[in-house]
Design an enzyme around this catalytic site. Structure first.
Site, short mmCIF file in Angstrom:
data_model
loop_
_atom_site.label_atom_id
_atom_site.label_comp_id
_atom_site.label_asym_id
_atom_site.label_seq_id
_atom_site.Cartn_x
_atom_site.Cartn_y
_atom_site.Cartn_z
N HIS A 1 -28.53 -15.40 24.32
CA HIS A 1 -27.51 -15.19 25.34
C HIS A 1 -26.79 -16.48 25.73
O HIS A 1 -25.89 -16.45 26.58
CB HIS A 1 -28.15 -14.59 26.60
CG HIS A 1 -28.43 -13.12 26.49
ND1 HIS A 1 -29.13 -12.59 25.43
CD2 HIS A 1 -28.10 -12.08 27.30
CE1 HIS A 1 -29.23 -11.27 25.60
NE2 HIS A 1 -28.61 -10.94 26.72
N GLU B 1 -18.00 -3.86 24.04
CA GLU B 1 -17.16 -5.06 24.17
C GLU B 1 -15.96 -5.06 23.23
O GLU B 1 -14.84 -5.42 23.64
CB GLU B 1 -17.99 -6.33 23.91
CG GLU B 1 -19.02 -6.63 24.98
CD GLU B 1 -20.35 -5.96 24.71
OE1 GLU B 1 -21.31 -6.19 25.48
OE2 GLU B 1 -20.45 -5.20 23.72
N HIS C 1 -3.98 2.98 -3.50
CA HIS C 1 -4.24 2.56 -2.11
C HIS C 1 -3.58 1.23 -1.81
O HIS C 1 -2.87 1.11 -0.81
CB HIS C 1 -5.74 2.48 -1.86
CG HIS C 1 -6.10 2.11 -0.45
ND1 HIS C 1 -6.01 0.83 0.03
CD2 HIS C 1 -6.54 2.86 0.59
CE1 HIS C 1 -6.39 0.81 1.30
NE2 HIS C 1 -6.72 2.03 1.66
N HIS D 1 0.85 -1.19 0.00
CA HIS D 1 0.00 0.00 0.00
C HIS D 1 0.88 1.25 0.00
O HIS D 1 1.21 1.79 1.06
CB HIS D 1 -0.91 0.00 1.23
CG HIS D 1 -1.82 -1.19 1.31
ND1 HIS D 1 -1.37 -2.44 1.66
CD2 HIS D 1 -3.16 -1.31 1.10
CE1 HIS D 1 -2.39 -3.28 1.66
NE2 HIS D 1 -3.48 -2.63 1.32
#
Length: 781
Positions: free
Chosen positions: A591, A528, A379, A142
């Site tokens: 869950h 999280e 890129h 890159h």
């Protein structure tokens, strides 16, 4: 005669091609067809294509002094069309100068604007061309980001970054994170130029080669000077929040008036992809709340991604978003060559102490490339030989591939002497600190410098386990944290808004907040993914902090990428994951983890620990804290579990061990039952019933595959004798059966999503019972 900047034919014939004057780009090519004759026979036309200012695009260099434009007035490239060329043919072929056409093709390599400071341009372009040449040599990489961000990198390293190239791990260095890690050659170039031993010119030539110290994305385990492993976008900026939080915490704990042992900044380069990824918003939201004023992010705002212009998917006002997150935001309109503006922006950011800073740096990706700058092409792919040549012309770079001008290298290498000096100055501060504050200095030396755990920490855990009884292993975990907290100031961490459920609050330990930097408990909020990445940053601050992160086991789905990077980058984070099975009950299948144990057992360099009781929980903490390069996941029960009669810390640390066995000395068990976690007591109770029926039954508690597989073959066969084959072994585990086939032939497991209901009812529904285990064993025996 000269007209419109082009010399007459007579003067042209007398001059070398370097003397040609016309208002055309240096990459302009002249194309014409020349009919020719050989031995008097007319041949086909052959196209010739020559550069007006140098070598031809194909073949050997062309000497334009052998050509002239006959009586034509030339104003522009278009005026060449229709011109006659006085072509001097080869004596060998006796080609006749009969011209049929002439045309102009422009592949512009117009000189681009640079800083105007010769030395700065040399230093900046040294970064650019090391990146260009390395990517070209690898045929992969890159180049665009290093080309665009080289000026900002130069300003940062030249004027602000505090580091010692000869000691990359000096404790009070500034931290630099390349969050847009695909531009890794920017960092490798800087490490080489500044004199780090970890990156040589040969290493740069081996960019992206196997076993090189210059992998495709920065890896802290491969290259000294790389603080964190980046590549998955957004992870680096989230790691940087952890690095900045570590600095703020340690400064509050140890600094005293006139004695600033910890005083450094965390700088980050990040790109559009980092800003788009959700993890960056999670982490930067928390950073804004915590007012981490020593965190400075420089955003490469080039508006290009792999798909092209970012406005096909991304049109928000990033500056306003970060202002809303509580950041100080400043924009630099010209990041391509306005070094003063870049300097001023960083300087201003350093003066803002109550907010992290985002410097929105508007750049051109692939700056200097005539045909690929500001496009998606630059890129993620090499420029190509022709475009590299044009870029050298565009940036007036006369040096060969991988050649760094001596003046630039000498200038960069000044950082060696400077870095050694500032470390010596810090060392003098440290000596004075030890005399002024001996107790704090002893703690600093143990935790920060030597990263040594306190004396008797293992016995503290074992003692806590001995005091424990029947309890959920999440409660046992809480007991372990509180046993460690008073003696381990380096123990830091928290949960994703689940402290009352995960039971991770430590007694007499304040929360880390902007007005309580000495606090050790982190309220990560419902973030999280960022929690995992920030914990990685806390660990990779490399100052002895031992972070833990807690949530429900199911929500590892939200943070798996961060856990994987813990494993890859060898961050020994402790992941406390409660509510580990369908037994959590009424919250239902959304869950209830099923495949999660198997998935982390499949992940390299992770200890997947599932303790069966309070004793094994103590052992799990011992294993996790003894590890300095492997993250640990503790899967803990919501429901109460019995304290097993024969559970063993020593056995648990071996991954699997014989919990009970009624086989006589030298005998062979009729059957082996094994389990992990909350199912161990199930198979133990089933074994007792089978023993009452005269069967020889061995029960193996199996809390950690990875630790077991590290043991000797002799030990493994002592637990699972080869003469008791898989057909005589059964596992019971409230999770997926995947993987257990390597140890057993029979499984009482769950290979479908859970259901909502009472925990005990759900376990019965799926056959995680003594009765079902007995049924399966008796079907074999």
């Amino acid at each position: 005669m000269e007209r419109h900047g082009v010399e007459s034919s007579s003067s042209l014939c007398r001059r070398e091609q370097s003397a040609i004057k016309c208002n055309l780009p240096k990459a302009a090519f002249l194309t014409y067809s020349v009919p020719y004759m050989v031995s008097g026979v007319s041949g086909k036309s052959r196209d010739r294509r020559h550069s007006l200012f140098g070598s031809s695009s194909v073949g050997k260099p062309t000497n334009l002094s052998r050509r002239s434009f006959l009586g034509q007035e030339i104003d522009s490239a278009q005026d060449f069309v229709g011109c006659k060329v006085n072509y001097e043919g080869s004596r060998r072929t006796r080609k006749t100068p009969m011209v049929t056409k002439i045309e102009m093709v422009e592949t512009a390599a117009k000189p681009v604007t640079q800083t105007g400071n010769r030395l700065a341009d040399l230093c900046i372009d040294s970064i650019r061309f090391l990146a260009i040449d390395a990517v070209e040599n690898a045929k992969s990489g890159h180049p665009g980001m290093p080309m665009g961000m080289a000026p900002a990198a130069y300003v940062l390293f030249e004027n602000f970054l505090k580091f010692n190239p000869k000691n990359p791990f000096w404790v009070n260095r500034d931290r630099f994170v390349l969050s847009n890690g695909h531009g890794s050659m920017l960092l490798y170039a800087l490490l080489y130029l500044c004199g780090y031993d970890s990156v040589t010119l040969e290493d740069i030539k081996k960019f992206r080669h196997i076993h090189s110290r210059t992998p495709g994305h920065p890896e802290n385990i491969e290259t000294a000077g790389v603080e964190v492993t980046t590549g998955p976008l957004g992870q680096g900026i989230a790691n940087a929040v952890g690095l900045a939080a570590a600095e703020a915490h340690l400064a509050a704990v140890y600094n005293r008036p006139g004695h600033d042992l910890i005083d450094h900044y965390t700088y980050v380069f990040m790109g559009d992809g980092c800003v788009m990824e959700g993890i960056s918003n999670e982490a930067c939201s928390l950073a804004g709340h915590l007012k981490l004023g020593k965190l400075i992010a420089i955003y490469d705002d080039n508006s290009i991604s792999i798909d092209g212009k970012t406005d096909v998917a991304f049109t928000e006002d990033v500056g306003k978003r970060y202002e809303a997150l509580g950041w100080h935001v400043v924009t630099v309109e010209n990041g391509n060559f306005d070094l003063q503006a870049i300097f001023d922006a960083i300087q201003k950011a350093k003066q803002v102490h109550d907010k992290p800073s985002l410097i929105r740096l508007k750049t051109t990706i692939g700056y200097g490339s005539p045909n690929k700058a500001n496009t998606g092409e630059v890129h993620g792919a090499a420029l190509g030989a022709e475009e590299v040549k044009l870029t050298r012309e565009s940036l007036s770079w006369p040096f060969k591939e991988f050649e760094v001008p001596e003046e630039a290298l000498r200038h960069y290498r000044r950082h060696i002497e400077t870095g050694q000096r500032i470390e010596r100055e810090w060392q003098a501060k440290w000596e004075a600190y030890k005399k002024a504050f001996p107790e704090l200095a002893a703690q600093f030396e143990r935790t920060v410098l030597n990263k040594k755990l306190p004396d008797n920490w293992e016995s503290a855990l074992i003692s806590a386990a001995e005091k424990g009884g029947d309890m959920a292993t999440r409660q046992a975990s809480q007991a372990m944290l509180n046993a460690l907290a008073p003696m381990m100031p380096e123990l830091v961490g928290g949960s994703a808004d689940l402290a009352p459920s995960c039971l991770t609050m430590m007694k007499n330990v304040p929360s880390f907040q902007h007005n309580c930097r000495e606090g050790r408990y982190f309220h990560f909020g419902v973030r999280e993914h960022a929690m995992g990445a920030i914990s990685n940053g806390l660990y990779h601050h490399n100052t002895g902090l031992r972070p833990f992160a807690a949530t429900f086991f199911i929500f590892t789905d939200y943070m798996r990428a961060s856990i994987r990077l813990s494993a890859l980058s060898r961050a020994a984070v402790i992941y406390i994951m409660t509510h580990d099975s369908v037994a959590l009950g009424e919250d239902g299948p959304t869950h209830q983890p099923i495949e999660h144990l198997a998935s982390f057992r499949a992940m390299p360099n992770v200890y997947m620990l599932r303790p069966a009781d309070v004793t094994e929980t103590a052992a799990a903490y011992i294993a996790a804290l003894k590890s300095t390069s492997t993250p640990s996941i503790l899967a803990l029960s919501r429901q109460k579990l019995p304290k097993l009669k024969n559970s063993s810390v020593e056995g648990c640390l071996k991954g699997a061990y014989i919990l009970s066995d009624n086989t006589g000395s030298g005998g062979t068990p009729d059957f082996i039952l094994t389990a992990s976690g909350s199912e161990v007591h199930v198979v133990e109770n089933a074994a007792e019933k089978l023993r009452q029926e005269g069967k020889s039954i061995r029960v193996v508690s199996f809390p950690c595959w990875e630790l077991f597989e590290q043991q000797s073959r002799e030990y493994q066969e002592s637990v699972f004798p080869p003469n008791v084959g898989k057909e005589l072994r059964l596992v019971c585990e409230a999770g997926s059966s995947f993987g257990w086939e390597r140890y057993v032939g029979h499984m009482v497991t769950i290979d479908q999503f859970g259901v909502s209901g009472k925990g005990d009812d759900i376990l019965k529904h799926f056959g995680i019972t003594v009765e079902n285990v007995l049924k399966q064993v008796k079907a074999v025996l």
